[in-house]
Design a protein around this motif. Sequence first.
Motif, mmCIF file in Angstrom:
data_model
loop_
_atom_site.group_PDB
_atom_site.id
_atom_site.type_symbol
_atom_site.label_atom_id
_atom_site.label_comp_id
_atom_site.label_asym_id
_atom_site.label_seq_id
_atom_site.Cartn_x
_atom_site.Cartn_y
_atom_site.Cartn_z
ATOM 1 N N VAL A 1 0.856 -1.185 0.000
ATOM 2 C CA VAL A 1 0.000 0.000 0.000
ATOM 3 C C VAL A 1 0.895 1.239 0.000
ATOM 4 C CG1 VAL A 1 -0.265 0.327 2.526
ATOM 5 C CG2 VAL A 1 -2.172 0.878 0.999
ATOM 6 N N SER A 2 0.361 2.331 -0.495
ATOM 7 C CA SER A 2 1.150 3.568 -0.521
ATOM 8 C C SER A 2 1.210 4.225 0.855
ATOM 9 C CB SER A 2 0.514 4.555 -1.503
ATOM 10 O OG SER A 2 1.153 5.812 -1.413
ATOM 11 N N GLU A 3 2.281 4.950 1.096
ATOM 12 C CA GLU A 3 2.383 5.732 2.337
ATOM 13 C C GLU A 3 1.711 7.097 2.184
ATOM 14 O OE1 GLU A 3 4.798 5.097 0.110
ATOM 15 O OE2 GLU A 3 6.669 6.122 0.614
ATOM 16 N N PHE A 4 1.242 7.400 0.951
ATOM 17 C CA PHE A 4 0.634 8.714 0.694
ATOM 18 C C PHE A 4 -0.890 8.610 0.645
ATOM 19 C CE2 PHE A 4 4.810 8.593 -1.469
ATOM 20 C CZ PHE A 4 5.462 9.510 -0.666
ATOM 21 N N GLU B 1 0.385 3.618 -7.900
ATOM 22 C CA GLU B 1 0.253 3.293 -6.475
ATOM 23 C C GLU B 1 -1.213 3.085 -6.074
ATOM 24 O OE1 GLU B 1 3.235 3.330 -3.887
ATOM 25 O OE2 GLU B 1 3.477 2.441 -5.855
ATOM 26 N N VAL B 2 -1.412 2.438 -4.940
ATOM 27 C CA VAL B 2 -2.752 2.172 -4.401
ATOM 28 C C VAL B 2 -2.793 2.658 -2.957
ATOM 29 C CG1 VAL B 2 -4.296 0.289 -3.688
ATOM 30 C CG2 VAL B 2 -3.271 0.252 -5.961
ATOM 31 N N VAL C 1 -3.191 -5.643 5.017
ATOM 32 C CA VAL C 1 -2.170 -5.435 3.987
ATOM 33 C C VAL C 1 -0.818 -5.996 4.443
ATOM 34 C CG1 VAL C 1 -1.571 -3.075 4.795
ATOM 35 C CG2 VAL C 1 -1.198 -3.703 2.417
ATOM 36 N N ILE C 2 -0.099 -6.557 3.469
ATOM 37 C CA ILE C 2 1.274 -7.003 3.721
ATOM 38 C C ILE C 2 2.187 -5.810 3.423
ATOM 39 C CG2 ILE C 2 3.118 -8.536 2.913
ATOM 40 C CD1 ILE C 2 0.948 -10.561 2.074
ATOM 41 N N LYS D 1 2.941 2.982 9.392
ATOM 42 C CA LYS D 1 2.251 4.025 10.167
ATOM 43 C C LYS D 1 0.982 4.494 9.448
ATOM 44 C CE LYS D 1 5.956 6.530 11.236
ATOM 45 N NZ LYS D 1 6.990 7.325 11.902
ATOM 46 N N LYS D 2 1.099 4.691 8.149
ATOM 47 C CA LYS D 2 -0.066 5.159 7.369
ATOM 48 C C LYS D 2 -1.194 4.117 7.418
ATOM 49 C CE LYS D 2 -2.278 7.675 4.394
ATOM 50 N NZ LYS D 2 -3.211 8.543 5.122
#
Length: 247
Positions: free
Chosen positions: A63-66, A74-75, A88-89, A111-112
């Motif tokens: 997964v994206s950090e944004f 990105e997702v 999510v892995i 963290k996100k």
Amino acid sequence: MRKKYICGNWKMNKTSSDALEFAKKINDFDFEKVDVLIAPSFVCLESFRKNLKNEIIVAGQNVSEFDDGAYTGEVSTSMLKDISVNDVIIGHSERREKFFESDEIVNSKVKKALEDGLSVILCLGESLEKKEENKAVEFVREELLKSLDGVKNLDKVTIAYEPIWAIGTGKTCSSEDAENMCKEIRNIIDEKYGEISQQIRILYGGSVKPANAGEILSKENIDGVLVGGASLKAEDFIEIIKAGENL
Ligand code: PEP
């Protein structure tokens, strides 16, 4: 008592139609003592989840950090949640090695995902080089602490110990070595986070197959397995789930 967790990571394998064929086979198999998760590619996620029985958790492989914006390819966490994918892995060694995800990037993603309410399977593990230098524990400690830097609550975190030299190579870490490293990880979590160390699930991953799953899963500090190759065939994955059921 930690419930055993049997997780499959399909990597870049299976089309949506392949995934539906798999769903038909696994839906007929009943289990009750273990938790089961499968991470297909992003494009299969929604149709696979809708066609799979609810007892099986469907997860993203990354997964994206944004939040959103100009990040082609990105997702985001909200895209996953919108299709009811809540797991999510993060930090798989292939993401770290082939897509240059540093501990800092992995940490931002963890963290996100947690901030946005997702459950995370955080992968880590040493290379063959570190193992041969007898630096595996030191390396795993640093990778774990850096990947979790600033994370206060581990309620929604599972750790997957995956020695890189055992992933997709057919070389399995001995069950004793895997147990020892998972115990080390639990001790490190205990030092930093206290009591949650007894509840957090720590998985082993690396060439797990029907033939070795039972022995690996029988170990005290190994709370499940993350399976790549052997999760692609429903019959094999079902055998691995059975190994967890039959403990
Ligand atoms: C993995 O992809 O996380 C993995 C452990 O792969 P394999 O089971 O094929 O070694």
